[in-house]
Design a protein around this motif. Structure first.
Motif, PDB file in Angstrom:
ATOM      1  N   LYS A  57      42.534 -11.320  -6.850  1.00 16.78           N
ATOM      2  CA  LYS A  57      41.277 -10.723  -6.893  1.00 16.78           C
ATOM      3  C   LYS A  57      40.753 -10.039  -7.983  1.00 16.78           C
ATOM      4  CE  LYS A  57      39.543  -8.529  -3.311  1.00 16.78           C
ATOM      5  NZ  LYS A  57      39.552  -7.984  -1.913  1.00 16.78           N
ATOM      6  N   TYR A 101      40.010  -1.357   5.726  1.00 16.50           N
ATOM      7  CA  TYR A 101      40.456  -2.801   5.489  1.00 16.50           C
ATOM      8  C   TYR A 101      41.955  -3.092   5.890  1.00 16.50           C
ATOM      9  CZ  TYR A 101      35.900  -4.897   4.696  1.00 16.50           C
ATOM     10  OH  TYR A 101      34.637  -5.482   4.488  1.00 16.50           O
ATOM     11  N   GLN A 104      42.833  -2.286   9.290  1.00 16.43           N
ATOM     12  CA  GLN A 104      42.409  -3.537  10.231  1.00 16.43           C
ATOM     13  C   GLN A 104      43.282  -4.714  10.186  1.00 16.43           C
ATOM     14  OE1 GLN A 104      38.341  -4.330   9.234  1.00 16.43           O
ATOM     15  NE2 GLN A 104      38.363  -6.475   9.550  1.00 16.43           N
ATOM     16  N   ASN A 105      43.781  -4.985   8.785  1.00 15.39           N
ATOM     17  CA  ASN A 105      44.799  -5.957   8.749  1.00 15.39           C
ATOM     18  C   ASN A 105      45.914  -5.859   9.592  1.00 15.39           C
ATOM     19  OD1 ASN A 105      42.694  -7.513   7.193  1.00 15.39           O
ATOM     20  ND2 ASN A 105      43.988  -7.049   5.450  1.00 15.39           N
ATOM     21  N   TYR A 124      37.511 -10.339  19.493  1.00 15.11           N
ATOM     22  CA  TYR A 124      36.964 -10.080  18.131  1.00 15.11           C
ATOM     23  C   TYR A 124      35.589 -10.443  17.803  1.00 15.11           C
ATOM     24  CZ  TYR A 124      38.286  -8.660  13.069  1.00 15.11           C
ATOM     25  OH  TYR A 124      38.165  -8.488  12.003  1.00 15.11           O
ATOM     26  N   LYS A 127      32.687  -7.898  16.839  1.00 13.86           N
ATOM     27  CA  LYS A 127      32.318  -7.305  15.794  1.00 13.86           C
ATOM     28  C   LYS A 127      30.955  -7.692  15.198  1.00 13.86           C
ATOM     29  CE  LYS A 127      34.546 -11.067  12.764  1.00 13.86           C
ATOM     30  NZ  LYS A 127      35.436 -11.142  11.663  1.00 13.86           N
ATOM     31  N   SER A 195      35.825  -3.050  11.210  1.00  7.01           N
ATOM     32  CA  SER A 195      35.009  -4.226  10.540  1.00  7.01           C
ATOM     33  C   SER A 195      33.595  -4.209  10.182  1.00  7.01           C
ATOM     34  CB  SER A 195      35.384  -5.794  11.325  1.00  7.01           C
ATOM     35  OG  SER A 195      34.646  -6.582  10.901  1.00  7.01           O
ATOM     36  N   PHE A 202      30.606  -0.893   2.523  1.00  6.59           N
ATOM     37  CA  PHE A 202      30.740  -1.357   1.250  1.00  6.59           C
ATOM     38  C   PHE A 202      29.394  -2.032   0.807  1.00  6.59           C
ATOM     39  CE2 PHE A 202      31.694  -5.401  -1.492  1.00  6.59           C
ATOM     40  CZ  PHE A 202      32.639  -4.495  -2.364  1.00  6.59           C
ATOM     41  N   ASN A 217      34.349  -4.545  -6.887  1.00  4.92           N
ATOM     42  CA  ASN A 217      35.316  -5.012  -6.179  1.00  4.92           C
ATOM     43  C   ASN A 217      36.580  -4.840  -6.836  1.00  4.92           C
ATOM     44  OD1 ASN A 217      35.156  -6.379  -3.799  1.00  4.92           O
ATOM     45  ND2 ASN A 217      35.644  -8.528  -5.063  1.00  4.92           N
ATOM     46  N   LEU A 220      37.680  -1.504  -5.190  1.00  3.71           N
ATOM     47  CA  LEU A 220      38.215  -1.858  -3.860  1.00  3.71           C
ATOM     48  C   LEU A 220      39.500  -2.486  -4.002  1.00  3.71           C
ATOM     49  CD1 LEU A 220      37.261  -1.815  -0.783  1.00  3.71           C
ATOM     50  CD2 LEU A 220      36.709  -4.395  -1.404  1.00  3.71           C
ATOM     51  N   GLY A 264      37.517 -13.088  -0.674  1.00  7.16           N
ATOM     52  CA  GLY A 264      37.022 -11.629  -0.901  1.00  7.16           C
ATOM     53  C   GLY A 264      36.018 -11.599  -2.026  1.00  7.16           C
ATOM     54  N   ILE A 267      32.881 -12.916  -0.239  1.00  5.61           N
ATOM     55  CA  ILE A 267      32.267 -11.986   0.664  1.00  5.61           C
ATOM     56  C   ILE A 267      31.489 -10.744  -0.049  1.00  5.61           C
ATOM     57  CG2 ILE A 267      33.108 -10.097   2.287  1.00  5.61           C
ATOM     58  CD1 ILE A 267      34.992 -11.894   3.574  1.00  5.61           C
ATOM     59  N   ALA A 268      31.893 -10.400  -1.064  1.00  2.77           N
ATOM     60  CA  ALA A 268      31.362  -9.317  -2.075  1.00  2.77           C
ATOM     61  C   ALA A 268      29.963  -9.771  -2.344  1.00  2.77           C
ATOM     62  CB  ALA A 268      32.375  -9.083  -3.093  1.00  2.77           C
ATOM     63  N   LYS A 279      26.264 -12.546   7.165  1.00  2.00           N
ATOM     64  CA  LYS A 279      27.802 -13.215   6.831  1.00  2.00           C
ATOM     65  C   LYS A 279      28.563 -13.593   8.348  1.00  2.00           C
ATOM     66  CE  LYS A 279      32.007 -10.611   6.059  1.00  2.00           C
ATOM     67  NZ  LYS A 279      32.331  -9.884   7.373  1.00  2.00           N
TER      68      LYS A 279
HETATM   69  O1  C5P Z   1      36.900  -9.681   9.891  1.00  2.00           O
HETATM   70  P1  C5P Z   1      36.102  -9.304   8.720  1.00  2.00           P
HETATM   71  O2  C5P Z   1      34.946  -9.835   8.235  1.00  2.00           O
HETATM   72  O3  C5P Z   1      35.861  -7.630   8.702  1.00  2.00           O
HETATM   73  O4  C5P Z   1      37.143  -9.303   7.343  1.00  2.00           O
HETATM   74  C1  C5P Z   1      36.787  -8.947   6.124  1.00  2.00           C
HETATM   75  C2  C5P Z   1      37.807  -9.237   5.392  1.00  2.00           C
HETATM   76  O5  C5P Z   1      37.415  -9.233   4.003  1.00  2.00           O
HETATM   77  C3  C5P Z   1      38.790  -8.237   5.258  1.00  2.00           C
HETATM   78  O6  C5P Z   1      40.184  -8.743   5.399  1.00  2.00           O
HETATM   79  C4  C5P Z   1      38.629  -7.618   3.951  1.00  2.00           C
HETATM   80  O7  C5P Z   1      40.056  -7.148   3.340  1.00  2.00           O
HETATM   81  C5  C5P Z   1      38.160  -8.780   3.074  1.00  2.00           C
HETATM   82  N1  C5P Z   1      36.999  -8.145   2.036  1.00  2.00           N
HETATM   83  C6  C5P Z   1      37.581  -8.347   0.658  1.00  2.00           C
HETATM   84  N2  C5P Z   1      36.800  -7.999  -0.355  1.00  2.00           N
HETATM   85  C7  C5P Z   1      35.604  -7.464  -0.103  1.00  2.00           C
HETATM   86  C8  C5P Z   1      35.172  -7.159   1.496  1.00  2.00           C
HETATM   87  C9  C5P Z   1      35.833  -7.679   2.418  1.00  2.00           C
HETATM   88  O8  C5P Z   1      38.665  -9.085   0.315  1.00  2.00           O
HETATM   89  N3  C5P Z   1      34.474  -6.835  -0.919  1.00  2.00           N
END
Ligand code: C5P
Length: 335
Positions: A57, A101, A104-105, A124, A127, A195, A202, A217, A220, A264, A267-268, A279
């Protein structure tokens, strides 16, 4: 402040949500496929996969910053130095979601050691609600009555979709390891809170500052890498000493790591151009898409009436959420 609903950002919003559905679906299917493969030798360590995905990433984001700077190494180095080295306080903000995070993992790992997979997945889904509550309290997002109703509908639908079936229960889902149900449930509930909080935190950082999503990112990712690396050494010290960090990687495991890193990135983008609530809709829809694909192509899934009811609820919830234009943004552009 930048214009929120420009055609460009609207396009990115729906494109990123679409890509997230595709990414989540393919990750689920390939992970399931990798589980059915029989291999000799050690299996790859989950903790090492997390660390490698972070490395990938960071690498990909650096490449994207490079293209954002018109392919100039000098400009890229200057920007990264300016934004990451010279503003430690700004970069430190990302240590919060990175730590959460990582926690969380690990919590999800604890949860899966104490609960069966079905209970874990159904619980889960809470969330979805924690994400909405944090979006309202931390971002001041306004949700109408229809949108709250649609979130409840979405949660109910995903719960039904993931409801354990009898056939599945015999094979893998009901293998409850010796452990405490209570500990497992607490782990999932804390993971639901984390979560929602980490995602919204973020989102707040991305939307409050002008910095590029890729720079954010990288910040992060660097913290996540450090925390993940420490976690790997603590949890897997024994097998690390025996076979090293790269044990057990076959092409499927590498694909899973690449898809996770891609996740990742997507998601960002989703959090920047859409939001954490949308999301949730995208990942819920992908659960249904992957179930249908595994029914038609892998033949390892038998949809029940409960599944179809849940799938209908999820789709209905998706339409209901968009039914009322968002009060705050004015809803200038409709799709
Ligand atoms: O279950 P949830 O939707 O919260 O999981 C989000 C996942 O996305 C986490 O495992 C986190 O590490 C990952 N993430 C990422 N980069 C981001 C935001 C979240 O890798 N900018």
């Amino acid at each position: 402040k930048m214009a929120l609903a420009s055609p460009q950002s609207q396009r990115l919003k729906y494109m990123s949500l679409g890509v997230l559905v595709l990414q989540t679906t393919s990750l689920v299917l390939i992970m399931r496929y990798s589980r059915t493969l029989k291999e000799d030798g050690p299996r790859y360590l989950a903790s090492s996969a997390v660390v490698l995905a972070e490395v990938l990433k960071i690498f990909a984001c650096t490449l994207l910053v490079f293209t954002e700077n018109n392919f100039s190494f000098v400009a890229m180095n200057l920007l990264l130095k300016e934004e990451i080295v010279n503003k430690p306080a700004e970069a430190m903000k990302l240590a919060v979601p990175a730590a959460i995070y990582t926690l969380q993992n690990n919590l999800l790992y604890i949860a899966l050691s104490n609960l069966d997979a079905a209970t874990y997945q159904v619980t889960y889904q809470l969330k979805i609600l924690t994400t909405a509550l944090f979006s309202v309290s931390m971002l001041g997002k306004k949700l109408g009555l229809y949108q709250w109703l649609s979130l409840l509908l979405l949660m109910a639908g995903v719960t039904l979709v993931q409801w354990p079936t009898d056939s599945g229960a015999d094979s893998e889902q009901k293998i409850v390891t010796a452990g405490s149900q209570f500990v497992g449930l607490m782990a999932v509930l804390i993971a639901c809170l984390s979560s929602g909080f980490a995602g919204v935190y973020f989102e707040k950082i991305l939307k409050e500052t002008k910095q590029s999503v890729w720079v954010r990112n990288i910040q992060l990712g660097v913290f996540s890498f450090v925390f993940g690396f420490i976690g790997m050494i603590i949890y897997d010290s024994q097998s690390l000493r025996e076979s090293g960090m790269f044990q057990g990687y076959n092409s499927i495991a590498c694909t899973v790591v690449v898809l996770q890193a891609l996740g990742g990135l997507v998601i960002a983008v989703v959090i920047k151009y859409a939001d954490n609530i949308l999301k949730g809709f995208a990942t819920s829809l992908s659960i249904i898409v992957s179930a249908f694909i595994s029914y038609f192509f892998l033949m390892d899934f038998n949809p029940t009436g409960i599944f179809f009811t849940g799938a209908l609820l999820v789709i209905a919830a998706t339409f209901l959420y968009g039914y009322e234009g968002k009060p705050a943004s004015g809803g200038a552009i409709r799709v």
